[in-house]
Design an enzyme around this catalytic site. Structure first.
Site, mmCIF file in Angstrom:
data_model
loop_
_atom_site.group_PDB
_atom_site.id
_atom_site.type_symbol
_atom_site.label_atom_id
_atom_site.label_comp_id
_atom_site.label_asym_id
_atom_site.label_seq_id
_atom_site.Cartn_x
_atom_site.Cartn_y
_atom_site.Cartn_z
ATOM 1 N N LYS A 69 1.644 2.736 7.015
ATOM 2 C CA LYS A 69 3.083 2.221 7.091
ATOM 3 C C LYS A 69 4.119 3.031 6.791
ATOM 4 O O LYS A 69 3.813 3.619 5.505
ATOM 5 C CB LYS A 69 3.300 0.627 6.554
ATOM 6 C CG LYS A 69 4.833 0.074 6.858
ATOM 7 C CD LYS A 69 4.795 -1.045 5.984
ATOM 8 C CE LYS A 69 5.182 -0.839 4.536
ATOM 9 N NZ LYS A 69 5.548 -2.231 3.765
ATOM 10 N N GLN A 141 15.518 -10.265 1.163
ATOM 11 C CA GLN A 141 14.606 -10.588 0.619
ATOM 12 C C GLN A 141 14.675 -12.099 -0.184
ATOM 13 O O GLN A 141 13.904 -12.544 -0.375
ATOM 14 C CB GLN A 141 14.010 -9.564 -0.485
ATOM 15 C CG GLN A 141 12.580 -9.851 -1.039
ATOM 16 C CD GLN A 141 11.484 -10.232 -0.086
ATOM 17 O OE1 GLN A 141 10.449 -11.174 -0.319
ATOM 18 N NE2 GLN A 141 11.322 -9.531 1.148
#
Length: 330
Positions: A69, A141
């Site tokens: 990633k 988040q």
């Protein structure tokens, strides 16, 4: 050979937070069962700026996949070019052949698997009678942590603090409407933390410690999310001295997490870290052992979280016929 391409909208349509929670929990168990190969991550910074791209990769022997990633962030000029300041992309390889099976946008993946990590720690480490949840931060988040945590525990009150009053007001308005919970904004971080049974920190961690030891009630559980690079910090290092410290991966947290400061200042040694979260899930180490102890879950993020989440989404996309197949070669 065909490789499946999945864009952001396609990935978003496949996200099932309950399934992500289950996948990440299984990933932690695999890590502490010796079924994960996870090299250190690599970061490439653009000189003279905060722009960088991080690369995390890992092998899940249980699932049979390898992922890499890339996470780009800090590109402040990108909006003028019609691009986001941060971007994530994931490649999924079949471990047995090395075949590239999928390339997908990673925007949803990073956020959701990080939220799952915090929720899993609350499930296993917070007091059963915890009723007040504190969120420090008001960004994406902070929203994801709340969504995930209320799936594993019921709270009667949520208190929130953020350095930006405008972002704080928006968070309270949006998340109150979305969740139906009693969400109260606080004027200071101290006010929020003192009221809480569970404290979740989701800041960029650039301003130094936000949460102080003197503010914590006995029995508080802390989820430290923001620190993921050397120098970042959200918790006062002295909090670690008498707390039960749990990491996602000790090797990573003593370098990049809030744990780094407690270790570097000699407050605790790596050997005094109680457990990795997977050890608790497997029953190898105890979780909470008293109503009075303060528990800390320090999470910097692990490649196995990406691998299990991406593999699940790839297989779901195949089942639903989503994505665009592309032949790099025949």
């Amino acid at each position: 050979m065909k490789t499946l391409l999945l864009n952001k909208d396609e990935v978003g349509s496949l996200i099932d937070l309950d399934a992500v929670l289950e996948a990440v929990e299984n990933g932690y168990k695999a890590f502490n069962s010796g079924k994960v190969v996870q090299p250190d991550f690599m970061s490439i910074e653009l000189p003279g700026s905060h722009a960088c791209i991080d690369f995390k990769g890992g092998l899940d022997l249980a699932g049979g996949y390898i992922t890499i990633k890339s996470s780009a962030g800090g590109y402040k000029g990108n909006p003028e070019l019609g691009l986001p300041t941060g971007m994530n992309t994931v490649m999924l390889f079949e471990a047995s052949t090395g075949a590239l099976r999928c390339v997908m946008d990673g925007t949803w993946i990073t956020g959701c698997r990080t939220a799952a990590a915090g929720a899993i720690s609350v499930k296993y480490l917070a007091r059963e009678d915890a009723k007040t949840l504190c969120i420090i931060g008001a960004g994406n988040q902070a929203r994801r942590q709340l969504r995930a945590i209320i799936r594993v525990r019921d709270f009667s009150e949520v208190v929130v603090w953020n350095a930006s009053p405008g972002a704080l007001d928006e968070y309270v308005r949006e998340m109150s409407a979305e969740t139906g919970l009693d969400i109260r904004k606080c004027e200071t971080a101290e006010e929020a933390v003192r009221a809480a049974d569970v404290v979740v920190t989701t800041t960029r961690a650039h301003r130094g410690p936000i949460v102080q030891k003197a503010w914590l009630k006995p029995g508080t559980h802390i989820v430290a999310i923001g620190s993921d690079m050397p120098g970042k910090q959200e918790l006062g290092a002295d909090i670690f001295k008498e707390a039960k410290v749990v990491n996602d991966a000790v090797e990573l947290c003593i370098k990049y997490g809030d744990t780094q400061h407690a270790v570097n200042e000699g407050i605790i040694t790596p050997e005094e870290i109680h457990a990795e979260i997977g050890e608790i899930l497997l029953g190898k180490k105890a979780g909470r052992e008293s109503q009075e102890e303060i528990t800390i879950f320090d999470s910097v993020g692990m490649a196995i979280q990406d691998t299990v989440t991406v593999a699940m989404l790839y297989e779901a996309a195949l089942d639903k016929g989503l994505g665009t197949p592309y032949e790099f070669f025949k």
